[in-house]
Design a protein around this motif. Structure first.
Motif, PDB file in Angstrom:
ATOM      1  N   THR A   1      26.447 -78.469  14.230  1.00  0.00           N
ATOM      2  CA  THR A   1      26.750 -77.076  14.582  1.00  0.00           C
ATOM      3  C   THR A   1      25.579 -76.439  15.326  1.00  0.00           C
ATOM      4  OG1 THR A   1      28.210 -76.841  12.659  1.00  0.00           O
ATOM      5  CG2 THR A   1      27.364 -74.808  13.652  1.00  0.00           C
ATOM      6  N   GLU A   2      24.367 -76.711  14.842  1.00  0.00           N
ATOM      7  CA  GLU A   2      23.174 -76.168  15.502  1.00  0.00           C
ATOM      8  C   GLU A   2      23.001 -76.769  16.890  1.00  0.00           C
ATOM      9  OE1 GLU A   2      18.305 -75.945  14.830  1.00  0.00           O
ATOM     10  OE2 GLU A   2      19.618 -76.757  13.259  1.00  0.00           O
ATOM     11  N   LEU A   3      23.213 -78.092  17.009  1.00  0.00           N
ATOM     12  CA  LEU A   3      23.061 -78.763  18.296  1.00  0.00           C
ATOM     13  C   LEU A   3      24.044 -78.214  19.329  1.00  0.00           C
ATOM     14  CD1 LEU A   3      21.941 -81.064  20.113  1.00  0.00           C
ATOM     15  CD2 LEU A   3      23.672 -82.550  19.101  1.00  0.00           C
ATOM     16  N   LEU A   4      25.319 -78.155  18.968  1.00  0.00           N
ATOM     17  CA  LEU A   4      26.333 -77.689  19.919  1.00  0.00           C
ATOM     18  C   LEU A   4      26.215 -76.191  20.171  1.00  0.00           C
ATOM     19  CD1 LEU A   4      29.497 -79.732  18.826  1.00  0.00           C
ATOM     20  CD2 LEU A   4      27.764 -80.285  20.541  1.00  0.00           C
ATOM     21  N   GLY A   5      25.684 -75.467  19.165  1.00  0.00           N
ATOM     22  CA  GLY A   5      25.497 -74.029  19.343  1.00  0.00           C
ATOM     23  C   GLY A   5      24.505 -73.707  20.445  1.00  0.00           C
ATOM     24  N   GLU A   6      23.545 -74.610  20.661  1.00  0.00           N
ATOM     25  CA  GLU A   6      22.572 -74.404  21.744  1.00  0.00           C
ATOM     26  C   GLU A   6      23.231 -74.435  23.116  1.00  0.00           C
ATOM     27  OE1 GLU A   6      19.593 -77.347  21.278  1.00  0.00           O
ATOM     28  OE2 GLU A   6      18.841 -76.573  19.357  1.00  0.00           O
ATOM     29  N   PHE A   7      24.460 -74.997  23.172  1.00  0.00           N
ATOM     30  CA  PHE A   7      25.176 -75.091  24.449  1.00  0.00           C
ATOM     31  C   PHE A   7      26.391 -74.165  24.471  1.00  0.00           C
ATOM     32  CE2 PHE A   7      22.859 -79.009  23.871  1.00  0.00           C
ATOM     33  CZ  PHE A   7      22.316 -79.245  25.124  1.00  0.00           C
ATOM     34  N   GLY A   8      26.383 -73.170  23.589  1.00  0.00           N
ATOM     35  CA  GLY A   8      27.428 -72.149  23.618  1.00  0.00           C
ATOM     36  C   GLY A   8      28.669 -72.463  22.817  1.00  0.00           C
ATOM     37  N   CYS A   9      28.683 -73.547  22.047  1.00  0.00           N
ATOM     38  CA  CYS A   9      29.852 -73.886  21.222  1.00  0.00           C
ATOM     39  C   CYS A   9      29.687 -73.211  19.857  1.00  0.00           C
ATOM     40  CB  CYS A   9      29.978 -75.395  21.042  1.00  0.00           C
ATOM     41  SG  CYS A   9      30.090 -76.304  22.597  1.00  0.00           S
ATOM     42  N   GLU A  10      30.570 -72.262  19.541  1.00  0.00           N
ATOM     43  CA  GLU A  10      30.426 -71.495  18.302  1.00  0.00           C
ATOM     44  C   GLU A  10      31.539 -71.797  17.300  1.00  0.00           C
ATOM     45  OE1 GLU A  10      30.111 -67.416  19.370  1.00  0.00           O
ATOM     46  OE2 GLU A  10      28.193 -67.672  20.434  1.00  0.00           O
ATOM     47  N   ASP A  11      32.754 -72.019  17.757  1.00  0.00           N
ATOM     48  CA  ASP A  11      33.890 -72.256  16.859  1.00  0.00           C
ATOM     49  C   ASP A  11      34.110 -73.773  16.752  1.00  0.00           C
ATOM     50  OD1 ASP A  11      36.069 -71.879  15.239  1.00  0.00           O
ATOM     51  OD2 ASP A  11      37.472 -71.501  16.883  1.00  0.00           O
ATOM     52  N   ILE A  12      33.508 -74.389  15.734  1.00  0.00           N
ATOM     53  CA  ILE A  12      33.533 -75.851  15.599  1.00  0.00           C
ATOM     54  C   ILE A  12      34.241 -76.237  14.306  1.00  0.00           C
ATOM     55  CG2 ILE A  12      32.126 -77.946  15.473  1.00  0.00           C
ATOM     56  CD1 ILE A  12      29.868 -76.318  16.834  1.00  0.00           C
ATOM     57  N   HIS A  13      35.215 -77.132  14.413  1.00  0.00           N
ATOM     58  CA  HIS A  13      35.992 -77.588  13.258  1.00  0.00           C
ATOM     59  C   HIS A  13      35.769 -79.084  13.050  1.00  0.00           C
ATOM     60  CE1 HIS A  13      38.205 -73.746  13.226  1.00  0.00           C
ATOM     61  NE2 HIS A  13      38.121 -73.838  14.547  1.00  0.00           N
ATOM     62  N   PHE A  14      35.506 -79.465  11.790  1.00  0.00           N
ATOM     63  CA  PHE A  14      35.222 -80.864  11.457  1.00  0.00           C
ATOM     64  C   PHE A  14      36.348 -81.480  10.645  1.00  0.00           C
ATOM     65  CE2 PHE A  14      31.068 -78.938  12.065  1.00  0.00           C
ATOM     66  CZ  PHE A  14      30.356 -79.921  12.756  1.00  0.00           C
ATOM     67  N   GLU A  15      36.692 -82.713  10.983  1.00  0.00           N
ATOM     68  CA  GLU A  15      37.549 -83.540  10.145  1.00  0.00           C
ATOM     69  C   GLU A  15      36.801 -84.858   9.924  1.00  0.00           C
ATOM     70  OE1 GLU A  15      41.818 -85.928  10.198  1.00  0.00           O
ATOM     71  OE2 GLU A  15      41.486 -84.289  11.629  1.00  0.00           O
ATOM     72  N   LEU A  16      36.343 -85.055   8.681  1.00  0.00           N
ATOM     73  CA  LEU A  16      35.533 -86.225   8.359  1.00  0.00           C
ATOM     74  C   LEU A  16      36.382 -87.283   7.669  1.00  0.00           C
ATOM     75  CD1 LEU A  16      32.277 -84.487   7.056  1.00  0.00           C
ATOM     76  CD2 LEU A  16      32.838 -85.198   9.387  1.00  0.00           C
ATOM     77  N   ALA A  17      36.246 -88.527   8.129  1.00  0.00           N
ATOM     78  CA  ALA A  17      37.027 -89.638   7.573  1.00  0.00           C
ATOM     79  C   ALA A  17      36.069 -90.758   7.175  1.00  0.00           C
ATOM     80  CB  ALA A  17      38.034 -90.136   8.607  1.00  0.00           C
ATOM     81  N   TYR A  18      36.621 -91.791   6.528  1.00  0.00           N
ATOM     82  CA  TYR A  18      35.831 -92.950   6.115  1.00  0.00           C
ATOM     83  C   TYR A  18      35.810 -94.009   7.217  1.00  0.00           C
ATOM     84  CZ  TYR A  18      35.456 -91.495   1.220  1.00  0.00           C
ATOM     85  OH  TYR A  18      35.151 -90.833   0.059  1.00  0.00           O
ATOM     86  N   LEU A  19      34.625 -94.553   7.461  1.00  0.00           N
ATOM     87  CA  LEU A  19      34.550 -95.734   8.314  1.00  0.00           C
ATOM     88  C   LEU A  19      35.222 -96.906   7.600  1.00  0.00           C
ATOM     89  CD1 LEU A  19      30.884 -95.951   9.696  1.00  0.00           C
ATOM     90  CD2 LEU A  19      32.967 -95.859  11.065  1.00  0.00           C
ATOM     91  N   PRO A  20      35.853 -97.821   8.327  1.00  0.00           N
ATOM     92  CA  PRO A  20      36.423 -99.010   7.691  1.00  0.00           C
ATOM     93  C   PRO A  20      35.354 -99.794   6.942  1.00  0.00           C
ATOM     94  CG  PRO A  20      37.180 -98.821   9.968  1.00  0.00           C
ATOM     95  CD  PRO A  20      36.105 -97.793   9.777  1.00  0.00           C
TER      96      PRO A  20
END
Length: 341
Positions: A60-79
């Protein structure tokens, strides 16, 4: 606002918090979509329930530096198969995925304190927070278990040799594979097989550095190491004596011919300091500078003759305490190594 390709490129550098591989290496970036000012990320992790708050906060901090504020995460398991593949590669220090840096400690002749340098450098690097392995490749003159103050022997689990751990350093030595007091009477092919086993069949726990204590000279074992390791850094150890310096330079020239990188030169047994503070140059002066000049590298450190203190158990080991004058010299050397590598 960034597009999908730009965001993907940024995310590739992020580490999986469990595996410590980048998302590019794990293949964990499953989907990136940008709609108006909203970014949706689908990311696969080794364990999406562990350390994820910090993980998502970093993104969120990284992308926020480039103007991305509304960020949604969907986390899954690696095989599971992918996780096993990555862990196997991580623990195989010879695999292309391995992040282990090899540092060979070489000298032209015996008796210059090469093994003492190897042992204390390994411990000093460990004290800086690095994971360190120490391989005693001096098959005929192994001494690292004595210097490291351990009589423990490696165990075997699932046909893999588990190194002994002492001072927090993973240690493998020929000492564990022969009877007490028995000499090793082998020819070249057997030596090569043993070195290959130490590199391939030992379950090194993904060390940042593997310190390899080479036998003196330019014989079979040094050649085998140069053949088995596509890339390796080398420290050349000498004393101030001109004869020692001359043969030490040959070890460095051999490394260069095998396209290995010379980190620098260590001058050991440089002088003895008396109680009055006077320095007695028992073995002459200038050997370290001579080798460094000939190899076109740097003299990284000079170590005087100094006896380690008895440790807390009353045992006189070969490892200098961190706060001793000699221990601080090794700390300075470890900091230089960390900086260069």
């Amino acid at each position: 606002m960034l597009n999908e390709q730009q965001i993907t490129k940024l995310l590739e550098r992020i580490l999986d918090p469990v595996l410590e591989f980048t998302l590019q290496e794990t293949g964990g970036i499953m989907e990136v979509s940008v709609t108006n000012n909203s970014v949706a990320l689908q990311i696969a992790l080794a364990d999406p329930e562990l350390h994820t708050d910090q993980f998502t906060a970093n993104i969120t901090e990284l992308l926020g530096e480039f103007g991305c504020e509304d960020i949604h995460f969907e986390l899954a398991y690696l095989p599971v198969s992918k996780i096993e593949q990555l862990l196997a590669a991580k623990n195989n220090i010879l695999s292309p995925e391995s992040k282990t840096q090899f540092i060979a400690i070489a000298s032209g002749k015996g008796g210059v304190g090469k093994s003492t340098i190897a042992a204390n450098l390994a411990v000093a690097l460990k004290r800086t927070g690095k994971k360190v392995g120490l391989l005693d490749a001096d098959i005929y003159g192994f001494s690292l278990p004595i210097l490291m103050g351990t009589k423990d022997v490696p165990k075997t689990v699932d046909e893999k040799i588990i190194p002994v751990t002492t001072y927090g350093v993973q240690l493998i030595s020929m000492d564990s594979f022969v009877e007490d007091g028995e000499p090793v009477i082998w020819r070249g092919p057997m030596l090569g097989k043993m070195i290959k086993m130490f590199l391939e069949d030992v379950h090194w726990d993904a060390p940042d550095y593997l310190i390899i204590d080479l036998p003196p000279g330019t014989g079979d074992i040094a050649l085998d190491i140069h053949t088995l390791l596509p890339t390796c850094n080398e420290l050349i150890v000498t004393t101030p004596h001109q004869a020692a310096a001359t043969v030490a330079a040959r070890a460095g020239i051999m490394a260069i011919k095998n396209e290995h990188h010379i980190l620098g030169v260590i001058e050991n047994l440089s002088y003895y300091q008396t109680e009055t503070g006077a320095k007695a140059y028992l073995f002459g002066e200038g050997g370290g500078k001579k080798v460094a000049t000939e190899l076109e590298t740097e003299l990284l450190g000079t170590f005087p003759i100094e006896q380690p203190e008895h440790n807390k158990n009353g045992y006189l080991s070969g490892i200098y305490e961190a706060e001793s004058i000699q221990g601080k010299r090794f700390s300075e050397l470890a900091i230089k190594i960390n900086h260069y590598l």
